[in-house]
Motif scaffolding. Structure first.
Motif, PDB file in Angstrom:
ATOM      1  N   SER A 267      28.258  10.682 -36.496  1.00 45.72           N
ATOM      2  CA  SER A 267      28.520  12.062 -36.747  1.00 45.72           C
ATOM      3  C   SER A 267      29.949  11.497 -35.412  1.00 45.72           C
ATOM      4  O   SER A 267      30.938  11.085 -35.627  1.00 45.72           O
ATOM      5  CB  SER A 267      28.163  12.641 -36.123  1.00 45.72           C
ATOM      6  N   LYS A 268      29.806  10.761 -34.644  1.00 44.85           N
ATOM      7  CA  LYS A 268      29.755  10.092 -33.407  1.00 44.85           C
ATOM      8  C   LYS A 268      31.437   8.786 -34.030  1.00 44.85           C
ATOM      9  O   LYS A 268      32.369   8.775 -33.372  1.00 44.85           O
ATOM     10  CB  LYS A 268      29.295   9.771 -32.530  1.00 44.85           C
ATOM     11  N   ALA A 269      30.594   7.717 -34.842  1.00 48.17           N
ATOM     12  CA  ALA A 269      31.437   7.220 -35.506  1.00 48.17           C
ATOM     13  C   ALA A 269      31.852   7.375 -36.632  1.00 48.17           C
ATOM     14  O   ALA A 269      33.015   6.486 -37.379  1.00 48.17           O
ATOM     15  CB  ALA A 269      30.248   6.002 -35.339  1.00 48.17           C
ATOM     16  N   GLY A 270      31.983   8.717 -36.783  1.00 50.78           N
ATOM     17  CA  GLY A 270      33.489   9.668 -37.711  1.00 50.78           C
ATOM     18  C   GLY A 270      32.626   8.680 -39.127  1.00 50.78           C
ATOM     19  O   GLY A 270      33.460   8.649 -40.300  1.00 50.78           O
ATOM     20  N   ASN A 271      31.428   8.715 -39.160  1.00 55.75           N
ATOM     21  CA  ASN A 271      31.056   8.834 -40.843  1.00 55.75           C
ATOM     22  C   ASN A 271      30.177   9.732 -41.598  1.00 55.75           C
ATOM     23  O   ASN A 271      29.871   9.262 -42.855  1.00 55.75           O
ATOM     24  CB  ASN A 271      30.060   7.129 -40.696  1.00 55.75           C
ATOM     25  N   VAL A 272      30.463  11.305 -40.788  1.00 52.28           N
ATOM     26  CA  VAL A 272      30.134  11.596 -41.279  1.00 52.28           C
ATOM     27  C   VAL A 272      30.514  12.782 -40.677  1.00 52.28           C
ATOM     28  O   VAL A 272      30.389  13.531 -39.665  1.00 52.28           O
ATOM     29  CB  VAL A 272      28.024  12.027 -41.546  1.00 52.28           C
ATOM     30  N   ASN A 273      31.022  13.721 -41.396  1.00 52.01           N
ATOM     31  CA  ASN A 273      31.119  15.120 -41.228  1.00 52.01           C
ATOM     32  C   ASN A 273      30.038  16.493 -41.217  1.00 52.01           C
ATOM     33  O   ASN A 273      30.100  16.922 -42.301  1.00 52.01           O
ATOM     34  CB  ASN A 273      32.496  15.345 -41.200  1.00 52.01           C
ATOM     35  N   CYS A 274      29.354  15.945 -40.233  1.00 55.35           N
ATOM     36  CA  CYS A 274      28.063  16.779 -39.431  1.00 55.35           C
ATOM     37  C   CYS A 274      27.950  18.157 -38.916  1.00 55.35           C
ATOM     38  O   CYS A 274      28.155  17.574 -37.785  1.00 55.35           O
ATOM     39  CB  CYS A 274      27.038  16.291 -40.376  1.00 55.35           C
ATOM     40  N   ASN A 275      28.117  19.547 -38.979  1.00 58.95           N
ATOM     41  CA  ASN A 275      27.809  20.211 -37.862  1.00 58.95           C
ATOM     42  C   ASN A 275      26.983  20.633 -36.837  1.00 58.95           C
ATOM     43  O   ASN A 275      26.148  21.676 -37.411  1.00 58.95           O
ATOM     44  CB  ASN A 275      28.444  21.478 -38.193  1.00 58.95           C
ATOM     45  N   LEU A 276      25.520  19.390 -36.250  1.00 62.55           N
ATOM     46  CA  LEU A 276      24.129  19.820 -36.749  1.00 62.55           C
ATOM     47  C   LEU A 276      24.052  20.089 -35.287  1.00 62.55           C
ATOM     48  O   LEU A 276      24.839  20.149 -34.538  1.00 62.55           O
ATOM     49  CB  LEU A 276      23.720  18.059 -36.838  1.00 62.55           C
ATOM     50  N   LYS A 277      23.037  21.210 -35.296  1.00 66.88           N
ATOM     51  CA  LYS A 277      23.070  21.421 -34.613  1.00 66.88           C
ATOM     52  C   LYS A 277      21.684  21.704 -33.778  1.00 66.88           C
ATOM     53  O   LYS A 277      21.257  22.040 -32.014  1.00 66.88           O
ATOM     54  CB  LYS A 277      23.908  23.421 -34.103  1.00 66.88           C
ATOM     55  N   GLY A 278      21.033  21.785 -34.383  1.00 66.25           N
ATOM     56  CA  GLY A 278      20.040  21.689 -33.973  1.00 66.25           C
ATOM     57  C   GLY A 278      18.317  20.835 -34.791  1.00 66.25           C
ATOM     58  O   GLY A 278      18.694  21.090 -36.121  1.00 66.25           O
ATOM     59  N   ILE A 279      17.317  21.092 -34.355  1.00 63.22           N
ATOM     60  CA  ILE A 279      16.181  20.480 -35.224  1.00 63.22           C
ATOM     61  C   ILE A 279      14.928  21.466 -34.694  1.00 63.22           C
ATOM     62  O   ILE A 279      15.062  22.030 -33.610  1.00 63.22           O
ATOM     63  CB  ILE A 279      15.915  19.586 -35.912  1.00 63.22           C
ATOM     64  N   ALA A 280      13.963  22.226 -35.671  1.00 65.55           N
ATOM     65  CA  ALA A 280      13.094  22.313 -35.473  1.00 65.55           C
ATOM     66  C   ALA A 280      11.522  21.642 -36.433  1.00 65.55           C
ATOM     67  O   ALA A 280      11.657  21.685 -37.267  1.00 65.55           O
ATOM     68  CB  ALA A 280      13.200  24.034 -36.116  1.00 65.55           C
ATOM     69  N   LEU A 281      10.913  21.714 -35.293  1.00 67.93           N
ATOM     70  CA  LEU A 281       9.890  20.945 -35.741  1.00 67.93           C
ATOM     71  C   LEU A 281       8.498  21.675 -35.544  1.00 67.93           C
ATOM     72  O   LEU A 281       7.570  23.124 -34.759  1.00 67.93           O
ATOM     73  CB  LEU A 281       9.644  19.162 -34.807  1.00 67.93           C
ATOM     74  N   GLY A 282       7.994  21.996 -36.801  1.00 71.83           N
ATOM     75  CA  GLY A 282       6.569  22.894 -36.970  1.00 71.83           C
ATOM     76  C   GLY A 282       5.558  22.185 -37.314  1.00 71.83           C
ATOM     77  O   GLY A 282       5.595  21.635 -38.455  1.00 71.83           O
ATOM     78  N   ASP A 283       4.979  22.772 -36.683  1.00 73.68           N
ATOM     79  CA  ASP A 283       3.416  21.705 -36.672  1.00 73.68           C
ATOM     80  C   ASP A 283       3.714  20.021 -36.760  1.00 73.68           C
ATOM     81  O   ASP A 283       3.114  19.942 -38.407  1.00 73.68           O
ATOM     82  CB  ASP A 283       2.014  22.381 -37.430  1.00 73.68           C
ATOM     83  N   SER A 284       4.605  19.829 -35.849  1.00 82.11           N
ATOM     84  CA  SER A 284       4.672  18.569 -36.468  1.00 82.11           C
ATOM     85  C   SER A 284       3.889  16.931 -36.031  1.00 82.11           C
ATOM     86  O   SER A 284       3.236  17.117 -34.860  1.00 82.11           O
ATOM     87  CB  SER A 284       6.528  17.766 -36.137  1.00 82.11           C
ATOM     88  N   TRP A 285       4.277  16.040 -36.840  1.00 82.25           N
ATOM     89  CA  TRP A 285       3.294  14.907 -36.423  1.00 82.25           C
ATOM     90  C   TRP A 285       4.363  13.722 -35.455  1.00 82.25           C
ATOM     91  O   TRP A 285       4.471  12.812 -36.034  1.00 82.25           O
ATOM     92  CB  TRP A 285       2.880  14.260 -37.757  1.00 82.25           C
ATOM     93  N   ILE A 286       4.753  15.053 -34.364  1.00 82.65           N
ATOM     94  CA  ILE A 286       5.697  13.753 -32.699  1.00 82.65           C
ATOM     95  C   ILE A 286       4.503  12.832 -33.063  1.00 82.65           C
ATOM     96  O   ILE A 286       5.050  11.569 -32.651  1.00 82.65           O
ATOM     97  CB  ILE A 286       6.169  14.598 -32.670  1.00 82.65           C
ATOM     98  N   SER A 287       3.673  13.212 -31.642  1.00 83.08           N
ATOM     99  CA  SER A 287       2.853  12.203 -31.701  1.00 83.08           C
ATOM    100  C   SER A 287       1.335  11.957 -31.893  1.00 83.08           C
ATOM    101  O   SER A 287       0.487  12.187 -31.685  1.00 83.08           O
ATOM    102  CB  SER A 287       2.342  12.184 -30.016  1.00 83.08           C
ATOM    103  N   PRO A 288       0.623  11.565 -33.406  1.00 82.52           N
ATOM    104  CA  PRO A 288      -0.122  11.454 -33.788  1.00 82.52           C
ATOM    105  C   PRO A 288      -1.140  11.647 -33.000  1.00 82.52           C
ATOM    106  O   PRO A 288      -2.685  12.132 -32.868  1.00 82.52           O
ATOM    107  CB  PRO A 288      -0.220  10.599 -35.117  1.00 82.52           C
TER     108      PRO A 288
END
Length: 474
Positions: free
Chosen positions: A190-211
């Motif tokens: 988005s910063k590089a201008g390669n995608v026009n996306c208004n990404l505001k947040g992510i939600a990690l539900g019972d997520s495999w972040i640190s196995p």
């Protein structure tokens, strides 16, 4: 096609403008969409060719909350596994407008906002890799994110009204791990201008972040709930200690093997459902020979590590417990490969059955499966304005709450010390205590009562409240 790109390749060799054009061309040449839908709501779906032999399926549900759908955010739902289908599991078993029996779901997310289900990585659900070509299955989170970027670039160009709409990526289980890399790549592009996306947040539900934080908490979690005796606890802890050592030494392939073996030990010792420890498991069925013969090494790695009598009993196992979830998935399989496929008119396009390549998707990431993405979570918190939310069901084993809290407390980000001192407050709905929340700046953590791995399915009222808070809607 002029270029052959494997899923592990980087797009760095393409200049920014050429990369942007390349992504658009791939999408425009390969898009197939429909509108009639399944379930009585306004929908749109299609395929995006994300590399030479890989096709990603998406299914958009427009919100019923308002006549102007652009006034509500867009949630992108990513299922776990890897290999679990968002269009199937997430849609019909968790948050879509109808359930697996095709009955209206009382609490569904489409009544609040727009929902985009994506069968990701390629080979999941209705997504597919031509001729089962293993070179085109994503082998790590970086490749998964790159493929997703190709899809998203095209989706937002085709559906340009969503370019300014706030977007939130919800990832469940391994879907959360994928969401972290995807969010980081979207932010950079988005910063590089390669995608026009208004990404505001992510939600990690019972997520495999640190196995590893999840795995090393399993023995205590099961022991304290009464599922293990002392000897069984010691056996399980011996194996999780081995896994911890492998992860510390960077032996991720070994760690993944031990992970699979650990599940056989838990199956031997307990009657627990990995995804909700309070669910009844009162059916026993014969283990399919094909399942066992495909992965014998997953148990043989335990020889000499655990007591001989326990090892021999694992080798000779003939039966495993069965939960209601397995019946639901059989019903889902028939639904997706029958009425849904027909309604979406993709039978002539899809060369495989829905879910046919899911095992190949899972095995493709063996080397990446046990790797954490906590450092990238830290970068999202420190270097972007993206809001990161984590929610966990208290009855989940596979990604239990103690393991999640462990990695959260070890995060190094600009407000981590203040966040730790922030008060944890109850979540109360209709005078019922439904959990707790702790929120500061761009990081939120939710503890959810009476819910396992699939919080939206197990405690939909509380999840709906959390959903509205995360996406900032009334």
């Amino acid at each position: 096609m002029l270029f052959q790109i494997s899923v592990g390749d980087s797009f760095s060799w393409l200049p920014d403008r050429k990369m942007n054009l390349f992504l658009v061309l791939v999408w425009c040449l390969c898009l197939v969409t429909g509108k009639s839908g399944f379930g009585g709501t306004d929908e749109k779906w299609g395929y995006a060719k994300v590399n030479e032999k890989a096709h990603m399926f998406w299914w958009l549900y427009y919100t019923t909350a308002t006549s102007d759908y652009t006034q509500r955010p867009l949630v992108i739902w990513l299922q776990g596994g890897p290999g679990g289908s968002s269009t199937g599991i997430g849609n019909f078993l968790e948050i879509g407008p109808v359930d697996v029996t095709q009955q209206p779901r009382e609490i569904n997310w489409i009544s609040y906002l727009n929902v985009l289900f994506v069968d990701n990585p390629v080979g999941t659900g209705f997504s597919y890799v031509e001729n089962n070509d293993t070179a085109y299955f994503a082998k790590n989170n970086t490749a998964i994110a790159q493929n997703f970027l190709v899809f998203l670039q095209g989706f937002l160009n085709e559906n340009s009204e969503f370019q300014k709409v706030p977007i939130y990526i919800f990832g469940q289980s391994y879907g959360g791990k994928m969401a972290v890399d995807i969010a980081w790549l979207i932010n950079q592009e988005s910063k590089a201008g390669n995608v026009n996306c208004n990404l505001k947040g992510i939600a990690l539900g019972d997520s495999w972040i640190s196995p590893i934080d999840s795995l090393i908490s399993w023995p205590n979690y099961l022991y304290n709930l009464g599922f293990l005796d002392t000897e069984e606890f010691n056996t399980l802890k011996t194996v999780t200690d081995y896994i911890q050592e492998d992860v510390a030494n960077g032996n991720f392939e070994n760690a993944t093997q031990y992970f699979h073996a650990t599940q056989f030990i838990i199956n031997k010792f307990t009657s627990v459902d990995y995804y909700n420890v309070m669910k009844e498991q009162n059916k026993v069925y014969n283990l399919r020979n094909s399942e066992w013969k495909e992965n014998p090494e997953d148990v043989y790695v335990l020889k000499g590590i655990i007591p001989d009598d326990i090892f021999e009993s694992l080798i000779n196992i003939k039966q495993v417990l069965k939960s209601q979830d397995e019946d639901d998935h059989q019903t889902l399989y028939k639904l997706m490969n029958g009425p849904v496929k027909t309604a979406l008119n993709i039978s002539d396009i899809l060369p495989i059955e829905w879910g046919e390549q899911s095992d190949m998707v899972f095995r493709a990431v063996d080397l990446d499966f046990m790797k954490p993405v906590t450092e990238l979570v830290e970068r999202l918190l420190n270097e972007t304005d993206i809001e990161v939310s984590v929610y966990n069901g208290q009855l989940d084993l596979i990604v239990d709450t103690p393991g999640t809290v462990a990695w959260v407390n070890k995060l190094h980000w600009r407000y981590s010390e203040t966040w730790k001192e922030t008060e944890r407050i109850p979540i109360v709905i209709d005078n019922i205590y439904e959990g707790y929340q702790k929120r500061y700046k761009n990081f939120n953590l939710y503890w959810v009562h009476r819910a396992g791995h699939s919080v939206p399915a197990d405690n939909p009222h509380t999840m709906a409240s959390i959903l509205k808070q995360i996406t900032h809607i009334d």
